[in-house]
Write a protein that holds these residues in place. Structure first.
Motif, short mmCIF file in Angstrom:
data_model
loop_
_atom_site.label_atom_id
_atom_site.label_comp_id
_atom_site.label_asym_id
_atom_site.label_seq_id
_atom_site.Cartn_x
_atom_site.Cartn_y
_atom_site.Cartn_z
N ASP A 20 0.66 -1.39 -0.26
CA ASP A 20 0.24 0.11 -0.13
C ASP A 20 0.92 1.56 -0.13
N THR A 21 2.33 0.71 0.35
CA THR A 21 2.81 2.72 0.12
C THR A 21 3.72 2.63 -0.95
N SER A 22 4.30 1.29 -0.83
CA SER A 22 5.34 0.69 -2.72
C SER A 22 5.55 2.31 -3.70
N PHE A 23 4.35 2.71 -4.08
CA PHE A 23 4.27 3.68 -4.50
C PHE A 23 4.64 4.81 -4.26
N GLN A 24 4.56 5.16 -3.37
CA GLN A 24 5.23 6.78 -2.81
C GLN A 24 6.88 6.18 -2.65
N HIS A 25 7.62 5.03 -2.03
CA HIS A 25 8.63 4.91 -2.26
C HIS A 25 9.28 5.06 -4.19
#
Length: 177
Positions: A20-25
């Motif tokens: 769920d946070t991979s795109f932010q990284h």
């Protein structure tokens, strides 16, 4: 991949991120690409690029046989556990006209513990996570798979070199096993 691309399997730094946070990284440049647990959707293609799917999974239900739950139709009024940062609850709600009672948990381990202690009658999630949960909770069964979901590598948009590199590498991996 590091061996194939850089000639040295140790020439990469791994970093664990949640799907769920991979795109932010990726967008912040903290990681170059993500290769685990990310579903490919049209909505997400506006933010990042995806490789060809390397794995097809789908959402299903994990329960105990004595609950009698065999399919989505059996969920009417039942207590269903999901993990809050996944799309499991919204996907399940869209897939069935019945009305279960949802209980959302902050992480996988809490959802599995709720099933083990019978706080919920069923745990809804991607099949690969349910297989892991099934190994943790004796006597459970996976039933009623209701979606098919492609999983793909994720990376920054508009990088044709990296796109080709990942695509050709995945094809090579399939070819050579």
């Amino acid at each position: 991949l590091a061996r194939r691309w850089l000639g040295d399997p140790n020439a990469v730094q791994f970093r664990q991120v949640r799907s769920d946070t991979s795109f932010q990284h990726i967008l912040s440049g903290e990681v170059d690409f993500v290769l685990a647990g990310v579903t490919r959707t049209q909505q997400d293609e506006a933010q990042v690029d995806f490789s060809l799917p390397y794995f097809i999974d789908g959402q299903a239900l994990l329960t105990f046989p004595e609950t009698g739950i065999q399919s989505l139709a059996d969920l009417e009024g039942r207590r269903v556990g999901t993990v809050s940062w996944t799309r499991s609850q919204s996907t399940l709600a869209a897939a069935t006209p019945v009305s279960p009672t949802y209980q959302s948990f902050p992480n996988f381990f809490d959802a599995v513990e709720a099933l083990r202690t019978r706080q919920v009658e069923v745990y809804a999630d991607e099949r690969h996570r349910l297989l892991r949960a099934q190994r943790m909770v004796a006597g459970t069964v996976i039933v009623g798979q209701y979606t098919q979901t492609p999983f793909a590598a994720v990376y920054r948009q508009n990088d044709p070199f990296f796109d080709n590199l990942i695509t050709l590498t995945l094809q090579d991996l399939v070819r050579d096993g």
